[in-house]
Design a protein around this motif. Structure first.
Motif, short mmCIF file in Angstrom:
data_model
loop_
_atom_site.label_atom_id
_atom_site.label_comp_id
_atom_site.label_asym_id
_atom_site.label_seq_id
_atom_site.Cartn_x
_atom_site.Cartn_y
_atom_site.Cartn_z
N LEU A 1 0.88 -1.08 0.05
CA LEU A 1 -0.35 -0.17 0.15
C LEU A 1 0.70 1.14 0.37
N ARG A 2 1.86 1.05 0.82
CA ARG A 2 2.91 2.12 0.15
C ARG A 2 3.69 2.86 -0.56
N ASP A 3 4.26 1.72 -0.90
CA ASP A 3 4.79 1.04 -2.58
C ASP A 3 3.93 2.24 -3.49
N LEU A 4 2.38 2.09 -3.24
CA LEU A 4 1.55 2.39 -4.07
C LEU A 4 1.37 4.03 -3.86
N VAL A 5 1.61 3.99 -3.12
CA VAL A 5 1.54 5.67 -3.68
C VAL A 5 3.24 6.45 -3.19
N SER A 6 4.04 5.96 -3.92
CA SER A 6 4.98 6.32 -3.43
C SER A 6 5.76 5.70 -5.09
N TYR A 7 5.54 5.19 -6.02
CA TYR A 7 5.74 4.86 -7.38
C TYR A 7 5.02 4.59 -8.05
N GLU A 8 5.02 5.27 -9.19
CA GLU A 8 4.61 5.02 -10.81
C GLU A 8 5.69 3.43 -11.48
N ARG A 9 6.42 3.53 -11.27
CA ARG A 9 6.27 2.15 -12.00
C ARG A 9 7.76 1.19 -11.43
#
Length: 715
Positions: free
Chosen positions: A467-475
């Motif tokens: 979930l945190r990476d979902l709002v921190s990375y686009e790739r």
């Protein structure tokens, strides 16, 4: 060797007709010409015992004196003719498909464990040349275990039996959840005993989840391409023993002790009111395609266990993993259902999530909801009573079957995931799909007597971004997997809030945490069964890796130190508060779909949708782009009765979801919907204890901050 009995299959320690203790061995090997039972002592010395009795394609025998703890395997003789699918090779020691414990690990896959000459100079025909080297020194062995756990052992077990509508599922990895937990003794971390430890159970109870969904715990193997890169299969979706708890997660030993350790873990979770659901992989095995190792089923009867192409040298692959089990075959169906019943009756589990369930529902080739597998499950007196979750797709033609599974089944709803992700990143063309997802996905499940809890709602799962990476990375950033960042999905539907990956910018960090609060709040307010992923409630990150199946490392393990950091402990507190709110209010966990019709003279309906103007949405509003949506949930006339038989009455709520980057004015609906409102949750605030205790009059315009969910209780 005595004749023994053809049932039950596997190795069962018992007392013989004359009072002699020993073990009965039984193996289905339909096309075999001969079968040898191979017993191994502590030094690895092998004793071969031919099984001479054959009953209905089952080879069997009773060996006096063989006790629990005995390690064993099989050698199966037959034709070697890969062109017709025949791949028998007695030089390869095979794991019993019914082995209840496995000693050893697939730490390496040398050429000796392949049935064909893997190092043959002409690689395009290598799989047609039989390898004559002995594989016994290189492969794990089955273990005879005590059969002292009959079904009645669990009669005094306090199984929670949580109704589907009341369930909150928490997906976790046995090792990853416990490996870094500071409250668990170091020698128990990463094990079943570690998950049973009070420190682990305390977190689950404090969070309020009702069930843990364990990533695969069947004995599994590691793929050769990973081992050659110094990696291992971490997730475990590469099963090879459907009755054996994975030995790598045992703290007490691997010669049968893992069975008791697993049972004690289940009991500890049950005592805490938590159900245990297993993620199971019956669609394929670790033997891969025709170039894969010979570990068990391939050497027992390749044509009997696997789906083959018209060119029988090749495998039909609906799973993307090289092979597909031929579930239409009676003995394969028996293997699966025997395994499922064993885990319920003798290991105490409460349900199953079926990986690539569409592959199991295929009859000849097409997915068939009247297939033998689904029919057998529906009539089985044990299995039809447990929780059944389908991953309703596979990689073959026609494999996407979301909404198509029959009653008894719930499904992972990836359309929920996509709609919620798109809304909060500002990519939904309109809000039609979002309305269906928030209210239970009636367009998918309102048929055949199915209910809203047929939808298992999730925003993240083990597969993909945290979930945190979902709002921190686009790739995706999967370089550590060693596949040139080609693995893993590209359709992440993520938004990095302005900067890719780690940053020290306080505004971006604050926005990311707000988006996490929005996503979790949306999930836990939606009708259906919510599923969380371990660590999402405290900001776990995988550094942008969206396919961490081979990362048995801190990349995948839950970092418990996050709970000591500002921002993440508040996220955990919000998650726990939302789950408690869900448990308290039946209007948030409905057992029937909304009707949208008025149930009283004042025109109040069980579900209504509002624009920011405080007006009910029209058809035109549903088709127009919108960043703000009001969802009114009426607590009057909720379907069902309470414990005393009285109608269920609850508070009513208004949820306002606002995904735009600027604040908006939202007019609160007036009578008959409410006379006034009070804010219960405001995701613009890091600390929910700071939510002001203010009443707003119906018809009043309230300011909704940018990218915020407001949950208001009707007064």
């Amino acid at each position: 060797m005595w004749p023994g009995a053809p049932t039950p299959l596997g190795a069962r320690h018992r007392v013989g007709p004359d009072g002699t203790a020993g073990t009965n061995f039984a193996l289905w090997a339909g096309g075999a010409e001969a079968v040898e039972l191979c017993l191994f002592d502590d030094q690895g010395r092998e004793t071969r015992c031919p099984l001479t009795e054959l009953t209905h394609e089952i080879w069997h025998g009773f060996v006096p004196g063989v006790a629990p703890g005995q390690r064993y395997g099989y050698r199966v003789h037959g034709r070697w003719d890969p062109w017709t699918g025949a791949r028998w090779n007695p030089e390869k020691l095979l794991l019993d498909p019914y082995a209840r414990a496995v000693d050893g690990d697939f730490a390496a896959l040398p050429p000796e464990v392949y049935g064909h000459a893997r190092d043959w100079p002409e690689q395009h025909v290598a799989d047609t040349v039989r390898d004559e080297r002995d594989s016994a020194p290189y492969v794990p062995k089955g273990v005879v275990v005590h059969d002292d756990a009959a079904e009645d052992e669990w009669l005094d077990d306090r199984r929670p039996k949580t109704p589907w509508a009341d369930s909150v599922i928490y997906e976790l990895h046995v090792k990853g959840f416990t490996k870094l937990h500071p409250g668990i003794p170091e020698e128990l971390r990463g094990t079943y005993a570690g998950l049973a430890h009070p420190a682990a159970v305390e977190h689950l109870v404090g969070l309020g989840v009702t069930a843990v969904e364990l990533l695969p715990v069947h004995q599994f193997a590691h793929e050769d391409h990973l081992l050659r890169r110094g990696l291992r299969n971490y997730w475990g979706y590469n099963s090879i023993g459907y009755f054996a708890p994975h030995a790598g997660y045992a703290a007490t030993g691997t010669t049968g002790q893992q069975v008791g350790e697993f049972r004690r873990m289940v009991r500890a979770l049950h005592d805490a009111g938590i159900e245990v659901v297993l993620d199971v992989v019956y669609n394929h095995t670790a033997e891969a395609d025709e170039r894969g190792p010979m570990l068990s089923l391939r050497g027992i009867d390749n044509r009997g266990y696997y789906r083959l192409q018209q060119d029988a040298r090749r495998y039909a692959d609906y799973t993307g993993c090289g092979n597909t089990l031929h579930v239409v075959q009676p003995h394969v169906l028996r293997l699966i259902t025997d395994s499922l019943r064993y885990w319920v009756t003798e290991m105490g589990v409460d349900g199953f999530r079926f990986d690539l369930a569409a592959a199991l529902a295929r009859s000849m080739h097409d997915v068939d909801m009247l297939s033998p597998f689904l029919a057998v499950i529906a009539q089985d007196p044990v299995l039809r009573r447990v929780k059944l979750i389908a991953e309703p797709w596979d990689v073959g033609s026609g494999g996407y079957q979301v909404g198509a599974f029959p009653p008894l089944w719930t499904e992972w709803n990836d359309r929920y995931r996509n709609a919620v992700r798109d809304f909060w990143r500002g990519s939904l063309p309109d809000v039609r799909d979002l309305g269906y997802r928030l209210s239970g996905s009636s367009d998918l499940y309102a048929w055949g007597g199915r209910r809203p809890y047929a939808s298992v709602n999730f925003v993240t799962a083990h597969d993909g971004f945290t979930l945190r990476d979902l709002v921190s990375y686009e790739r995706k950033h999967n370089e550590a997997n060693g596949e040139g960042n080609r693995d893993g999905g590209d359709d992440n539907r993520s938004w990095n809030c302005g900067t890719e990956g780690a940053t020290t910018d306080p505004d971006i960090l604050a926005l990311r945490r707000r988006q996490l609060r929005n996503l979790l709040t949306t999930l836990l307010l939606s009708t259906g069964v919510p599923m969380l992923v371990a660590g999402d409630e405290m900001g776990r990150t995988q550094g942008g890796n969206n396919n961490a199946y081979c990362q048995d490392s801190p990349v995948s393990w839950v970092d418990w130190s996050l709970l000591d950091e500002p921002g993440w402990r508040e996220l955990y507190a919000l998650t726990s508060r939302l789950i408690a709110l869900r448990h308290t209010h039946p209007v948030l966990r409905r057992r029937a779909f909304f009707s949208g019709r008025a149930h009283s003279a004042d025109g109040l309906r069980d579900l209504a949708w509002f624009t920011a103007r405080g007006e009910e949405m029209t058809e035109q509003d549903w088709y127009a782009p919108a960043a703000t949506l009001g969802m009114y949930l009426s607590g009057r006339d909720i379907p069902g009765r309470d414990a005393l038989g009285a109608p269920v009455v609850d508070d009513s709520f208004l949820a306002v979801l606002h995904a735009a980057d600027r604040a908006c004015s939202f007019v609160l609906p007036g009578p008959p919907w409410a006379s006034s409102y009070e804010v219960v949750v405001d995701t613009s605030l890091e600390e929910q204890g700071a939510v002001p205790e203010v009443a707003y009059a119906a018809g009043e315009a309230v300011t909704v901050p940018a990218r915020t969910v407001l949950l208001l209780r009707v007064r």
